[in-house]
Enzyme design. Structure first.
Site, PDB file in Angstrom:
ATOM      1  N   LYS A  24     -12.666 -52.093 -45.076  1.00 26.99           N
ATOM      2  CA  LYS A  24     -12.195 -50.892 -44.364  1.00 26.99           C
ATOM      3  C   LYS A  24     -13.233 -50.515 -43.313  1.00 26.99           C
ATOM      4  CE  LYS A  24     -14.981 -47.461 -46.147  1.00 26.99           C
ATOM      5  NZ  LYS A  24     -15.908 -46.661 -45.459  1.00 26.99           N
ATOM      6  N   ASP A 151     -12.710 -43.931 -52.251  1.00 31.70           N
ATOM      7  CA  ASP A 151     -12.078 -44.839 -51.280  1.00 31.70           C
ATOM      8  C   ASP A 151     -11.018 -45.747 -51.906  1.00 31.70           C
ATOM      9  OD1 ASP A 151     -13.539 -44.087 -49.142  1.00 31.70           O
ATOM     10  OD2 ASP A 151     -14.943 -45.772 -49.195  1.00 31.70           O
TER      11      ASP A 151
END
Ligand code: C5P
Length: 304
Positions: A24, A151
């Site tokens: 990410k 996350d």
């Protein structure tokens, strides 16, 4: 190669499947406040890119995890690893005796602001659901993911999200155009708690004002224009923890046709945004010559 065997290694099956655990990138990251418990309130756009770890799942009569790949030796104690924790958490949630071999190909630098561990955890949840024949009930897996780390739910979704709260609230975004990025990670680790501690110590008394997410579809040029107004508020703190980040940002900004050079998460990965895959690859070639010991890669957005 590192491995841990929770029981014994017999009865390995040839039937296996592989899943990508994409990295990410935070296209921007604003700190908009701080909660009473010390956690910071954030706003960010998180995208997933076509670079990352790989996990292979196969049948095995006990839980067996092995780690290979360029960064395998940087992974700490396997029992502290999020792959192991995700497997245990899933087994407990579904009242299932954990079995299966999970081979993790660790391609991403560890603790580098690309959410590698979180993506590995989310991919473990997906992979073991399939291997164990569990139904991926909406909500149940997300809840489990959130317990593993802020996350991890976004990594389960692995498409662009607008993130708020302490990283736990996310809004799915309209289709994003493909982006041409260069990722560059100097060989330093910037642990997230250290960067936030440093941010709090240096705090000027003014958080970034919250911005409103319009939600409409935009072209790449519009995105680049918008992102120029945004920042990564952790940049100065991350540079204080690892001064090589300053070098990385300057080196990326100096490549031809670079629109934006920015830190991802709490670093040390920095990224550049370009108009085309060709411009991104040219930047990679230049950076690799200048910094042969850095992890450097041209990439686009992750596609299922
Ligand atoms: O989420 P993660 O476990 O990576 O966070 C590590 C540390 O970073 C937390 O313990 C906290 O000190 C800090 N942090 C924060 N605000 C956030 C996320 C993390 O202050 N939104």
């Amino acid at each position: 190669m590192r491995h841990t065997n929770m029981n014994n290694m017999s009865n390995m099956s040839a039937k296996s499947f592989a899943l990508a655990a994409p990295a990410k990138i935070n296209l921007f990251l604003h700190v908009t406040g701080r909660r009473d418990d010390g956690y910071h309130l954030l706003q960010s756009i998180v995208v997933f890119v076509d670079a990352g770890d790989h996990l292979t799942f196969s049948r095995h009569d006990s839980l067996f995890i092995d780690i290979q790949g360029y960064f395998a030796d940087d992974v700490g104690d396997l029992r502290d690893n999020l792959v192991y924790k995700a497997a245990q958490a899933l087994a407990q949630e579904y009242d299932y005796v954990p079995t299966g071999q999970i081979s993790l190909q660790k391609n991403l630098p560890v603790a580098s602001g690309m959410g590698g561990g979180s993506s590995d955890a989310a991919t473990t949840l997906r992979g073991l659901c399939r291997l164990w024949g569990l139904s991926e009930e909406a909500g149940r897996l997300e809840k489990l993911a959130a317990q593993l780390g802020a996350d991890v739910p976004a990594c389960l979704y692995r498409r662009p999200v607008w993130m708020e709260g302490v990283g736990d609230k996310m809004m799915r975004m309209q289709d994003m155009p493909d982006m041409h990025l260069v990722l560059a990670t100097p060989p330093v680790q910037t642990p997230t708690p250290e960067v936030f501690k440093c941010f709090a110590r240096r705090f000027s008394g003014r958080y970034s004002p919250p911005i409103k997410h319009a939600g409409r579809r935009k072209s790449l040029q519009e995105w680049i224009a918008d992102l120029r107004f945004y920042r990564n508020d952790l940049t100065d703190a991350a540079i204080e923890v690892s001064p090589d980040i300053r070098t990385a940002l300057a080196a990326i900004a100096a490549t031809p046709n670079c629109h934006i050079a920015r830190l991802s998460g709490s670093g040390a990965t920095c990224f550049g945004l370009y108009d085309s895959a060709g411009a991104a690859q040219a930047a990679v070639n230049k950076l690799r010559q200048e910094y042969p010991h850095w992890w450097i890669k041209a990439t686009g957005l992750f596609k299922e």
